[in-house]
Design a protein around this motif. Sequence first.
Motif, PDB file in Angstrom:
ATOM      1  N   ASP A 454       0.817  -1.202   0.000  1.00  0.00           N
ATOM      2  CA  ASP A 454       0.000   0.000   0.000  1.00  0.00           C
ATOM      3  C   ASP A 454       0.853   1.255   0.000  1.00  0.00           C
ATOM      4  O   ASP A 454       2.027   1.228   0.411  1.00  0.00           O
ATOM      5  CB  ASP A 454      -0.906   0.012   1.225  1.00  0.00           C
ATOM      6  N   PRO A 455       0.274   2.381  -0.410  1.00  0.00           N
ATOM      7  CA  PRO A 455       0.988   3.654  -0.300  1.00  0.00           C
ATOM      8  C   PRO A 455       1.205   4.007   1.161  1.00  0.00           C
ATOM      9  O   PRO A 455       0.512   3.508   2.045  1.00  0.00           O
ATOM     10  CB  PRO A 455       0.064   4.654  -0.989  1.00  0.00           C
ATOM     11  N   PRO A 456       2.151   4.868   1.464  1.00  0.00           N
ATOM     12  CA  PRO A 456       2.388   5.269   2.864  1.00  0.00           C
ATOM     13  C   PRO A 456       1.216   6.072   3.429  1.00  0.00           C
ATOM     14  O   PRO A 456       0.576   6.849   2.716  1.00  0.00           O
ATOM     15  CB  PRO A 456       3.661   6.109   2.773  1.00  0.00           C
ATOM     16  N   ARG A 457       0.906   5.835   4.749  1.00  0.00           N
ATOM     17  CA  ARG A 457      -0.101   6.606   5.455  1.00  0.00           C
ATOM     18  C   ARG A 457       0.530   7.623   6.399  1.00  0.00           C
ATOM     19  O   ARG A 457      -0.064   8.658   6.680  1.00  0.00           O
ATOM     20  CB  ARG A 457      -1.014   5.668   6.244  1.00  0.00           C
ATOM     21  N   ARG A 458       1.695   7.306   6.924  1.00  0.00           N
ATOM     22  CA  ARG A 458       2.422   8.229   7.786  1.00  0.00           C
ATOM     23  C   ARG A 458       3.918   8.125   7.454  1.00  0.00           C
ATOM     24  O   ARG A 458       4.405   7.058   7.096  1.00  0.00           O
ATOM     25  CB  ARG A 458       2.179   7.918   9.269  1.00  0.00           C
ATOM     26  N   LEU A 459       4.606   9.264   7.576  1.00  0.00           N
ATOM     27  CA  LEU A 459       6.050   9.324   7.296  1.00  0.00           C
ATOM     28  C   LEU A 459       6.774   9.894   8.506  1.00  0.00           C
ATOM     29  O   LEU A 459       6.342  10.904   9.081  1.00  0.00           O
ATOM     30  CB  LEU A 459       6.342  10.228   6.093  1.00  0.00           C
ATOM     31  N   LEU A 460       7.854   9.250   8.896  1.00  0.00           N
ATOM     32  CA  LEU A 460       8.746   9.803   9.912  1.00  0.00           C
ATOM     33  C   LEU A 460       9.974  10.352   9.187  1.00  0.00           C
ATOM     34  O   LEU A 460      10.814   9.602   8.690  1.00  0.00           O
ATOM     35  CB  LEU A 460       9.161   8.717  10.910  1.00  0.00           C
ATOM     36  N   TRP A 461      10.019  11.684   9.146  1.00  0.00           N
ATOM     37  CA  TRP A 461      11.099  12.354   8.380  1.00  0.00           C
ATOM     38  C   TRP A 461      11.702  13.451   9.254  1.00  0.00           C
ATOM     39  O   TRP A 461      10.987  14.326   9.768  1.00  0.00           O
ATOM     40  CB  TRP A 461      10.529  12.933   7.087  1.00  0.00           C
ATOM     41  N   ARG A 462      13.007  13.361   9.455  1.00  0.00           N
ATOM     42  CA  ARG A 462      13.748  14.339  10.244  1.00  0.00           C
ATOM     43  C   ARG A 462      13.160  14.507  11.645  1.00  0.00           C
ATOM     44  O   ARG A 462      12.974  15.607  12.162  1.00  0.00           O
ATOM     45  CB  ARG A 462      13.820  15.694   9.530  1.00  0.00           C
ATOM     46  N   GLY A 463      12.800  13.350  12.246  1.00  0.00           N
ATOM     47  CA  GLY A 463      12.359  13.344  13.628  1.00  0.00           C
ATOM     48  C   GLY A 463      10.913  13.720  13.838  1.00  0.00           C
ATOM     49  O   GLY A 463      10.471  13.794  14.995  1.00  0.00           O
ATOM     50  N   ALA A 464      10.126  13.936  12.780  1.00  0.00           N
ATOM     51  CA  ALA A 464       8.727  14.339  12.929  1.00  0.00           C
ATOM     52  C   ALA A 464       7.846  13.450  12.060  1.00  0.00           C
ATOM     53  O   ALA A 464       8.226  13.075  10.944  1.00  0.00           O
ATOM     54  CB  ALA A 464       8.545  15.814  12.550  1.00  0.00           C
ATOM     55  N   TRP A 465       6.666  13.115  12.609  1.00  0.00           N
ATOM     56  CA  TRP A 465       5.704  12.333  11.837  1.00  0.00           C
ATOM     57  C   TRP A 465       4.845  13.256  10.989  1.00  0.00           C
ATOM     58  O   TRP A 465       4.400  14.314  11.438  1.00  0.00           O
ATOM     59  CB  TRP A 465       4.808  11.510  12.773  1.00  0.00           C
ATOM     60  N   HIS A 466       4.600  12.812   9.739  1.00  0.00           N
ATOM     61  CA  HIS A 466       3.775  13.570   8.801  1.00  0.00           C
ATOM     62  C   HIS A 466       2.624  12.678   8.353  1.00  0.00           C
ATOM     63  O   HIS A 466       2.846  11.556   7.865  1.00  0.00           O
ATOM     64  CB  HIS A 466       4.607  14.011   7.578  1.00  0.00           C
ATOM     65  N   GLU A 467       1.414  13.210   8.537  1.00  0.00           N
ATOM     66  CA  GLU A 467       0.216  12.470   8.150  1.00  0.00           C
ATOM     67  C   GLU A 467      -0.007  12.633   6.655  1.00  0.00           C
ATOM     68  O   GLU A 467      -0.007  13.758   6.130  1.00  0.00           O
ATOM     69  CB  GLU A 467      -1.000  12.982   8.920  1.00  0.00           C
ATOM     70  N   VAL A 468      -0.200  11.509   5.951  1.00  0.00           N
ATOM     71  CA  VAL A 468      -0.442  11.540   4.505  1.00  0.00           C
ATOM     72  C   VAL A 468      -1.949  11.521   4.269  1.00  0.00           C
ATOM     73  O   VAL A 468      -2.648  10.614   4.732  1.00  0.00           O
ATOM     74  CB  VAL A 468       0.229  10.338   3.811  1.00  0.00           C
ATOM     75  N   ILE A 469      -2.433  12.538   3.534  1.00  0.00           N
ATOM     76  CA  ILE A 469      -3.875  12.608   3.257  1.00  0.00           C
ATOM     77  C   ILE A 469      -4.197  12.175   1.834  1.00  0.00           C
ATOM     78  O   ILE A 469      -5.356  11.896   1.518  1.00  0.00           O
ATOM     79  CB  ILE A 469      -4.403  14.028   3.515  1.00  0.00           C
ATOM     80  N   ALA A 470      -3.184  12.131   0.962  1.00  0.00           N
ATOM     81  CA  ALA A 470      -3.418  11.683  -0.419  1.00  0.00           C
ATOM     82  C   ALA A 470      -2.123  11.113  -0.958  1.00  0.00           C
ATOM     83  O   ALA A 470      -1.028  11.570  -0.621  1.00  0.00           O
ATOM     84  CB  ALA A 470      -3.900  12.833  -1.291  1.00  0.00           C
TER      85      ALA A 470
END
Length: 527
Positions: A454-470
């Motif tokens: 599946d495509p990513p739903r959340r990313l941990l980048w440079r110490g911070a989580w990023h929520e993926v909406i699309a």
Amino acid sequence: MRRRFCRPPRLAASLPGVVGAAPVVPLPAMDAPGRRYLALHLPLLPVEAAGPAGDRPVLVWRAEGPARLVVAVDAAAARLGLAAGQALADAQAILPGVQACPEDPVAEAARLGMLGLWALRFTPLVAEDPPQGLWLDITGMGSVFGSEAALRDRALAGLARQGHAAMAAVAGTAPLAAALARAGPGGIVPPGGEALALAELPLAALRLPPEMLRALRRLGLERAGDLLAQPRAPLARRFGAGLILALDRALGAAGTPFSSLRPAPEFHVARDMMEPLITRAGIDAVLQRQLLPELCLRLAEAGRGLRRLRLRAHRAEGGLQEIGLGLGLAGRDPAHLLKLLHTKLDTLEPRFGFDRLELLAEETEPLGGLQAGLIEGGQTERDAGLAQLLDRLGQRMAVWRLAPRASHWPERAAMRVDPFAAVETPQGWGDRPRPLLLLKKPEVVQVLALLPDDPPRRLLWRGAWHEVIAAEGPERFEPEWWRDRPDRPVRDYYRVECADGTRLWVCRAGLVGGEPPPTWFLHGAFA
């Protein structure tokens, strides 16, 4: 009483007659008729390259097998009875206080190269004639300096000021001029007089191999005129084609390689200073008021535009400095050229001053005048202004533009090119959206997804989580087998949008369920 000529029976049929009985017949000139050459011979270059000697006489020696032979002596040693060709032990016995220096071919070659650059003040075409000579193509330069004799005397005086003993000769071929200089008579051979001048030279002046010289002398052939009087075919059979080639090159009947230290410029202007220039203001004034306007006027008269320019500054004490610059588009605006030179002129080091400045147009191309807002090739005045701006920026930093490359691998899909280079877009390049910015080194990220594919739903980048909406993808990239290593993994790229509006380009390197397990990377960001 020694017999001057003794001919073996087998050679008698090959070389009929008595040496010198036949008249010297000039051969037709075949090597660039009308050209003139100045040859400079530096007989004491080995001694001069050894450095300052102080008060003692100096000799330079060379080891030839078990023997040590003198190859050069200075004037003081020569007056006291030393000469080249003596054994080193004999020379030291004759003059115990002599300073003996071993031969240094590297230093001699460096000194000869330096003097060759110095000689560029007399003509743009100068070639080395190792080990102790220089060739100057002075065609048309006699009128610049008043006469060929004046040019020759000026070159000899300049070498003398630098502490170099020299002999010089002028002729229609470089080998003949060099032979005259080495033999000592020097002088100036008038056009068409090459055969008569060559006939009076000893054979040693032609730089023939020693064994060939000995064989010729055994036959009574002492001077070049003796050879010119003989039939050529028997000479070639007996001594080889090299002997005939040496004669033909001296007479201009065969071409002589001339490897100039610098390429011949298409246009060339120069100024000699009555007093050496030391200040920056004086250098700027000569360029702005004299050299640049004169060069641009010549370019305009010829319908040419400048692409590559070189400033050559000759120091009064000897030595040379050069500054080069290139233009993106052909031009001939003196004010623009002066602006380009302005920063680079700070690198000049006059020391005791520059006594000669030269501007050389090393590369030009056709260029018409401005008319109805257009210049030749359909370029507008706006294009010319942009080109001048890029030229000025290029003197301070690297200026480039991106161009597409025929590759689907992301980091190879674009390349840096000259800002004025023509760009051709490969078919299909740019059909899919790509980030404007690719990271120089992709960064590893951690990804949370519902299923492995599946495509990513959340990313941990440079110490911070990023929520993926699309997310959109995957777009698979196969390695380019003709240039990549065999074990390079495939990549699946996704375009994702985070809750804060950031749009990223992430990829999964490797196949799901494969070994090693896939790794996620952030490769770029969309605007």
